[in-house]
Design an enzyme around this catalytic site. Structure first.
Site, PDB file in Angstrom:
ATOM      1  CG  ASP A 197     -15.030  17.473  23.975  1.00 20.11           C
ATOM      2  OD1 ASP A 197     -16.087  17.686  24.576  1.00 20.11           O
ATOM      3  OD2 ASP A 197     -14.871  16.528  23.182  1.00 20.11           O
TER       4      ASP A 197
HETATM    5  O1  MRU Z   1     -19.491  16.217  19.898  1.00 25.55           O
HETATM    6  P1  MRU Z   1     -19.361  15.085  20.884  1.00 25.55           P
HETATM    7  O2  MRU Z   1     -20.575  14.242  20.998  1.00 25.55           O
HETATM    8  O3  MRU Z   1     -18.098  14.286  20.628  1.00 25.55           O
HETATM    9  O4  MRU Z   1     -19.158  15.813  22.275  1.00 25.55           O
HETATM   10  C1  MRU Z   1     -18.979  15.033  23.422  1.00 25.55           C
HETATM   11  C2  MRU Z   1     -18.779  15.845  24.647  1.00 25.55           C
HETATM   12  O5  MRU Z   1     -18.787  17.057  24.626  1.00 25.55           O
HETATM   13  C3  MRU Z   1     -18.456  15.079  25.891  1.00 25.55           C
HETATM   14  O6  MRU Z   1     -18.963  15.749  27.008  1.00 25.55           O
HETATM   15  C4  MRU Z   1     -16.931  14.945  26.051  1.00 25.55           C
HETATM   16  O7  MRU Z   1     -16.331  14.524  24.847  1.00 25.55           O
HETATM   17  C5  MRU Z   1     -16.568  14.007  27.141  1.00 25.55           C
HETATM   18  S1  MRU Z   1     -17.028  12.328  26.782  1.00 25.55           S
HETATM   19  C6  MRU Z   1     -16.531  11.408  28.133  1.00 25.55           C
END
Ligand code: MRU
Length: 352
Positions: free
Chosen positions: A244
Site C-alpha cells: 500500500d
Molecule cells: O485493505 P485492502 O484490501 O485494500 O488491502 C489490500 C492490500 O493490502 C494489498 O496487498 C495492496 O493494496 C496491494 S493491491 C495490488
C-alpha cells in the site's frame, strides 16, 4: 476473460462489489465523487491501485456531468474533490500521488487558457488512461518477478505463498503479486500457489481464492496461523505480497499479517518479495513508523457476514495494515522497472 473490478463504459463508472464476492457478482454504478468515496471507504473496491483508479474516475464522471460557470470554478472543484477523495483510506499512497499529479495537470491546463470543455475532456482522459497504464505496469511486474523467482528455482516448478488480494480485483487487471504468480503459471512453472485467508476481512479466502479458482491455477487456501507450519513442512520457493506504501528506505506497509509472514520467511530462509508499481512508492517518508495506519471498524473482526462470532463485550484493535522493515524483504521489491533491493529504490526512482 478475466475478472474485471472496474468498468468504464460510455462515460459511466461501474465497480464490482467485492463485499458480495464470491457468492454474487454485482456492479455498482458510481455516479460522482461522493459515491467514489463511499465504495472505497466501505471496501466495495479495495487494493491500492484500484482505489486510485476508482477515486480518479469518480471525479471524471462528476466533471463530465456537471456544468461549470467558468474555469475558476472547475479548478476549485477539482482540487476540493481530490482533497476529499484522499481521506477515504489513508494508508495506500497511490490515490494521494494520483491526486497530486491531477491537480498539477489541471493547474497547467488552467494556466494554458483552455476552455472548460477542453479541461474536462483532458482531465477525464487522463483518468481513463490509468486503466490501461495499470495493466501494462502489472504485466511488467509479473514478468520481472517471474524471472527472478524462476532463476533461483533451477528448472523446478515452484510453490508460492501470497497474502491478501493483489490480483485483477485489486488493480485494473492482471495484478501485482498475484500477477507474478499468474505469469509463472502462464509459463507452465507453477506447482502450487498457497493463499492465506487474510483475517480479519478475509480478502484471501473471499477474493484471492476466487481468482485462483477462476483462472484454474493449482491453489490451496490456508489460515494465516498455518504459514509457519507450511514453510516448515512443504518447500515454499517464495512469499509474494503487494504494497500500500513503500517508503524511501524500502519499509513497506501492506495488509495486516504481512510483517509476521516476512519474519517467518526469514526464519525459514524463504525469499520474501514485495511486488508493487512505482505509484505505490512514497519517497517523502523516511521511516516506517511515519506511515499512517488505517484502523477499521471492530465489526470487520468480530462479525462474519453480519453474524457475531466474538464474545460480546470484548474490546478490539483492528489495524488494517502493518509495516514490514526493509531488511526482511530478502527477495527484493518487484516494480515495472525491475527487481531492486530496498536500499536501491531511492536511487533508481530519482534517476527516472
Ligand atoms: O485493505 P485492502 O484490501 O485494500 O488491502 C489490500 C492490500 O493490502 C494489498 O496487498 C495492496 O493494496 C496491494 S493491491 C495490488
Amino acid at each position: 476473460m478475466t475478472l474485471q473490478a472496474i468498468k468504464w463504459q460510455d462515460n459511466q463508472l461501474y465497480v464490482l462489489d467485492q463485499l458480495l464476492l464470491p457468492l454474487e457478482s454485482q456492479y455498482i454504478n458510481v455516479r460522482d465523487v461522493k459515491d467514489g468515496w463511499q465504495v472505497i471507504s466501505k471496501m466495495q473496491v479495495r487494493g491500492a491501485p484500484a482505489i486510485a483508479i476508482v477515486g480518479c474516475l469518480s471525479l471524471a464522471v462528476e466533471l463530465i456531468n456537471t456544468s461549470f460557470e467558468d474555469k475558476d470554478e472547475l479548478l476549485d472543484t477539482i482540487n476540493k474533490k481530490l482533497d476529499y477523495l484522499v481521506t477515504a483510506r489513508p494508508t495506500a499512497v497511490n490515490l494521494q500521488k494520483a491526486a497530486e499529479e491531477l491537480k498539477a495537470i489541471s493547474k497547467k491546463l488552467y494556466e494554458d487558457n483552455l476552455s472548460v470543455e477542453d479541461m474536462v475532456k483532458l482531465v477525464s482522459s487522463w483518468c481513463q488512461k490509468m486503466l490501461d497504464d495499470d495493466i501494462n505496469t502489472n504485466k511488467k511486474i509479473g514478468w520481472f518477478g517471474a524471472e527472478s523467482i524462476l532463476k533461483s528455482a533451477g528448472g523446478r516448478n515452484v510453490q508460492l505463498l501470497t497474502h491478501c488480494n493483489t490480483g485483477s480485483l485489486a488493480t485494473a487487471g492482471y495484478g501485482t503479486a498475484l500477477g507474478v504468480i499468474r505469469s509463472i503459471h502462464e509459463q507452465g512453472r507453477l506447482a502450487q500457489a498457497y493463499c492465506t485467508e487474510t483475517r480479519p476481512y478475509n480478502q484471501g479466502a473471499r477474493l484471492t481464492a476466487y481468482e485462483l479458482v477462476f483462472e484454474k491455477m493449482p491453489a490451496t487456501l490456508i489460515c494465516d496461523s498455518m504459514a509457519a507450519a507450511l514453510m516448515n513442512c512443504r518447500k515454499i520457493d517464495a512469499v509474494l505480497v503487494g504494497a500500500d506504501r513503500v517508503i524511501r528506505n524500502g519499509d513497506t506497509a501492506n495488509k495486516i499479517g504481512t510483517y509476521q509472514l516476512a519474519v517467518t520467511a526469514k526464519c525459514h530462509k524463504v525469499p520474501f518479495y514485495v511486488c508493487a508499481p512505482t505509484t505505490s512508492i512514497d519517497l517523502n517518508l523516511g521511516e516506517g513508523k511515519d506511515i499512517p495506519i488505517e484502523e477499521r471498524p471492530c465489526e470487520e473482526m468480530t462479525d462474519i457476514a453480519g453474524i457475531r462470532i466474538a464474545s460480546p463485550g470484548i474490546s478490539c484493535w483492528n489495524p488494517a495494515f502493518d509495516v514490514t522493515p526493509a531488511e526482511l524483504i530478502t527477495g527484493g521489491i518487484v516494480t515495472e522497472l525491475g527487481v531492486f533491493k530496498p536500499s536501491e529504490l531511492h536511487t533508481i526512482l530519482q534517476a527516472q
